[in-house]
Enzyme design. Structure first.
Site, PDB file in Angstrom:
ATOM      1  N   GLU A   1      38.476  56.243  42.431  1.00 28.54           N
ATOM      2  CA  GLU A   1      38.911  55.521  43.620  1.00 28.54           C
ATOM      3  C   GLU A   1      40.293  54.925  43.414  1.00 28.54           C
ATOM      4  OE1 GLU A   1      34.894  54.341  45.858  1.00 28.54           O
ATOM      5  OE2 GLU A   1      35.315  53.067  44.157  1.00 28.54           O
TER       6      GLU A   1
ATOM      7  N   CYS B   1      46.430  50.407  43.921  1.00 28.34           N
ATOM      8  CA  CYS B   1      45.639  50.099  42.734  1.00 28.34           C
ATOM      9  C   CYS B   1      45.106  51.415  42.168  1.00 28.34           C
ATOM     10  CB  CYS B   1      44.513  49.157  43.150  1.00 28.34           C
ATOM     11  SG  CYS B   1      43.474  48.653  41.785  1.00 28.34           S
TER      12      CYS B   1
ATOM     13  N   CYS C   1      33.998  53.378  32.825  1.00 30.81           N
ATOM     14  CA  CYS C   1      34.633  52.520  31.823  1.00 30.81           C
ATOM     15  C   CYS C   1      33.620  52.228  30.725  1.00 30.81           C
ATOM     16  CB  CYS C   1      35.095  51.201  32.449  1.00 30.81           C
ATOM     17  SG  CYS C   1      35.989  50.121  31.299  1.00 30.81           S
TER      18      CYS C   1
ATOM     19  N   CYS D   1      32.152  44.961  30.653  1.00 30.15           N
ATOM     20  CA  CYS D   1      32.280  43.578  31.133  1.00 30.15           C
ATOM     21  C   CYS D   1      31.121  43.290  32.099  1.00 30.15           C
ATOM     22  CB  CYS D   1      33.616  43.374  31.847  1.00 30.15           C
ATOM     23  SG  CYS D   1      35.038  43.660  30.784  1.00 30.15           S
TER      24      CYS D   1
ATOM     25  N   CYS E   1      31.505  43.319  36.088  1.00 31.43           N
ATOM     26  CA  CYS E   1      32.278  44.389  36.725  1.00 31.43           C
ATOM     27  C   CYS E   1      31.379  45.552  37.142  1.00 31.43           C
ATOM     28  CB  CYS E   1      33.357  44.884  35.763  1.00 31.43           C
ATOM     29  SG  CYS E   1      34.331  46.244  36.438  1.00 31.43           S
TER      30      CYS E   1
ATOM     31  N   CYS F   1      38.682  43.826  43.522  1.00 29.37           N
ATOM     32  CA  CYS F   1      38.627  43.845  42.058  1.00 29.37           C
ATOM     33  C   CYS F   1      37.193  43.926  41.570  1.00 29.37           C
ATOM     34  CB  CYS F   1      39.213  42.558  41.483  1.00 29.37           C
ATOM     35  SG  CYS F   1      40.948  42.352  41.789  1.00 29.37           S
TER      36      CYS F   1
HETATM   37  N1  SAH Z   1      40.120  47.428  32.552  1.00 27.38           N
HETATM   38  C1  SAH Z   1      41.296  46.723  32.989  1.00 27.38           C
HETATM   39  C2  SAH Z   1      41.815  47.222  34.319  1.00 27.38           C
HETATM   40  C3  SAH Z   1      40.927  46.906  35.507  1.00 27.38           C
HETATM   41  S1  SAH Z   1      41.608  45.533  36.301  1.00 27.38           S
HETATM   42  C4  SAH Z   1      41.018  45.232  33.038  1.00 27.38           C
HETATM   43  O1  SAH Z   1      39.852  44.869  33.068  1.00 27.38           O
HETATM   44  O2  SAH Z   1      41.941  44.442  33.027  1.00 27.38           O
HETATM   45  C5  SAH Z   1      40.341  44.943  37.290  1.00 27.38           C
HETATM   46  C6  SAH Z   1      40.356  43.427  37.339  1.00 27.38           C
HETATM   47  O3  SAH Z   1      39.278  42.976  38.168  1.00 27.38           O
HETATM   48  C7  SAH Z   1      40.129  42.839  35.970  1.00 27.38           C
HETATM   49  O4  SAH Z   1      40.842  41.653  35.814  1.00 27.38           O
HETATM   50  C8  SAH Z   1      38.645  42.597  36.028  1.00 27.38           C
HETATM   51  O5  SAH Z   1      38.223  41.709  35.064  1.00 27.38           O
HETATM   52  C9  SAH Z   1      38.490  42.079  37.439  1.00 27.38           C
HETATM   53  N2  SAH Z   1      37.107  42.149  37.898  1.00 27.38           N
HETATM   54  C10 SAH Z   1      36.110  42.929  37.429  1.00 27.38           C
HETATM   55  N3  SAH Z   1      34.971  42.707  38.097  1.00 27.38           N
HETATM   56  C11 SAH Z   1      35.247  41.766  39.011  1.00 27.38           C
HETATM   57  C12 SAH Z   1      34.465  41.124  40.021  1.00 27.38           C
HETATM   58  N4  SAH Z   1      33.201  41.435  40.215  1.00 27.38           N
HETATM   59  N5  SAH Z   1      35.083  40.203  40.787  1.00 27.38           N
HETATM   60  C13 SAH Z   1      36.390  39.904  40.610  1.00 27.38           C
HETATM   61  N6  SAH Z   1      37.168  40.466  39.682  1.00 27.38           N
HETATM   62  C14 SAH Z   1      36.601  41.391  38.888  1.00 27.38           C
END
Ligand code: SAH
Length: 403
Positions: free
Chosen positions: A104, A143, A150, A154, A157, A389
């Protein structure tokens, strides 16, 4: 299934020209075709500045050369499976790639101040029967995804729930810019103006920013990420300035220095916690590289006067949003030219967290600002269609589980 990457599918031995930097394209036409190297520049411009999808379009190359190219090379592009517009004008584009992968890309218009969640109304209502006046974004952010799924797990996420499918190749990362631009709402001005020459001011163009913040961990696919940046920043192609590109990482410490050294892009670090115990819990990557190591790596980066690093800090109600967290965050970022982006948690199916109240978000922000930390709250964009995000998940689950 559509085969969009003959090289990686192994079904075809034609050269994928989209995966080559301009220098490599020059070498390819000289070494493999016995043509002058500048033909490589021409090819590169057709592919990346003009978005050509076939050799036939390349009218200044000569019929014979075009036919030879079609015999030995390909310029694939992702097959768009779905285009999902959100109510705020954000568009999520799902692209199918070779080997059953899909990714995406999110196209995010900025409507300027005062337009939080919706596309602005036109200034004057359209005449009966006339096409509605289309608002013009002041800039567009794309984006990009770097992996199908991944591996880093986390806890907050959505992408993490898929596990890692596979790395994207450089062309699959860079091609998202061409695809998303094509798929953007017809009526909106395209940021990539096919007629323009590199360096054109082009009064009508909308500034384009790229964030490597879609699916996947860019630094876990470092070679392809760097190569995609080389392609996208090339002055004869899309010519996107490195300063308009931000790469976000969970904190793969050994890769940070190389990324910045070789590309000059801006760095964003997903910090999300202020103690190792907390971060171990919500980001398993922290068991490998601790907060201290991560911040040391950031401190060691060469920073110009106008540079800054962005720390992303997700706000999870009752988990990392206390006044003590705010105080610790001030201490952690002390002495760094840093910007903190607070991201109130975006919910997704099955997530064990909640978004704090607006008041709690504001209080956290003010606590940082009071201490002089440049702090912003990132508005959720496209969250009504799971485009915000941490909400991207392509086509559901892949086989392997997260770490
Ligand atoms: N893997 C990299 C690139 C992805 S960026 C990274 O994590 O930095 C995506 C961003 O969205 C990251 O800062 C991630 O932590 C954040 N994110 C992930 N899940 C989220 C959620 N449920 N709500 C808000 N932000 C989230």
């Amino acid at each position: 299934m559509t085969k969009t990457d003959p090289e990686s599918s192994g079904s075809d031995d034609k050269k994928n020209l989209k995966d080559l930097t301009r220098a490599e394209l020059r070498a390819f036409v000289a070494d493999e075709l016995g043509e002058p190297a500048f033909r490589g520049d021409q090819l590169f411009r057709w592919i990346w500045a003009r978005g050509a999808r076939s050799f036939e379009e390349m009218t200044d190359l000569g019929r014979a050369l075009r036919a030879r190219l079609a015999g030995v090379a390909v310029i694939p592009t992702g097959a768009v499976k779905k285009r999902t517009p959100a109510s705020d004008g954000t568009v999520k584009v799902l692209t199918e790639l070779a080997g059953g992968a899909s990714v995406e890309t999110v196209w995010i218009p900025d409507w300027g101040p005062g337009h939080a969640g919706t596309i602005p109304e036109p200034d004057t209502p359209p005449e009966p029967g006339a096409r509605a006046q289309v608002p013009r974004p002041s800039r567009i952010t794309l984006c990009l995804s770097t992996q199908y799924g991944c591996a880093w797990g986390c806890r907050f996420c959505y992408t993490a729930t898929m596990g890692l499918g596979r790395d994207l190749r450089a062309w699959e990362i860079a091609d998202q810019v061409l695809v998303a631009t094509r798929e953007a709402p017809d009526a909106l001005p395209t940021p990539v103006d096919p007629g323009s020459k590199p360096g054109d001011k082009g009064g009508d163009k909308v500034a384009l920013n790229l964030v490597y913040m879609g699916m996947g961990e860019p630094l876990a696919n470092l070679e392809a990420t760097i190569r995609s940046i080389q392609i996208l920043t090339d002055e004869q192609g899309l010519a996107i300035p490195p300063r308009r590109i931000t790469v976000s990482t969970v904190g793969l410490v050994p890769a940070i220095e190389r990324l910045i050294d070789e590309t000059g892009v801006r760095l964003a670090v997903s910090l999300h916690a202020t103690t190792d115990a907390q971060r171990d819990e919500i980001m398993p990557v922290n068991r490998k590289w601790k907060l201290g190591e991560l911040l040391d790596a950031v401190r060691a980066l060469p920073m110009g006067k106008r540079d800054h690093v962005t720390f992303e800090y997700i706000l999870l109600a009752g988990v990392n949003d206390t006044p003590e967290d705010a105080r610790r965050l001030v201490r952690l970022t002390h002495g760094l030219r840093a910007k903190v982006n607070l991201i109130p948690f975006n919910p997704h199916p099955g997530a064990p967290y909640a978004r704090p109240s607006d008041e709690a978000v504001s209080a956290f922000k003010e606590a940082l600002r009071d201490k002089g930390v440049h702090t912003y709250v990132r508005r959720a964009r496209g969250d009504d269609v799971l485009a915000a995000c941490g909400q991207l998940a392509g086509e559901g689950k892949v086989q392997r589980r997260p770490v």
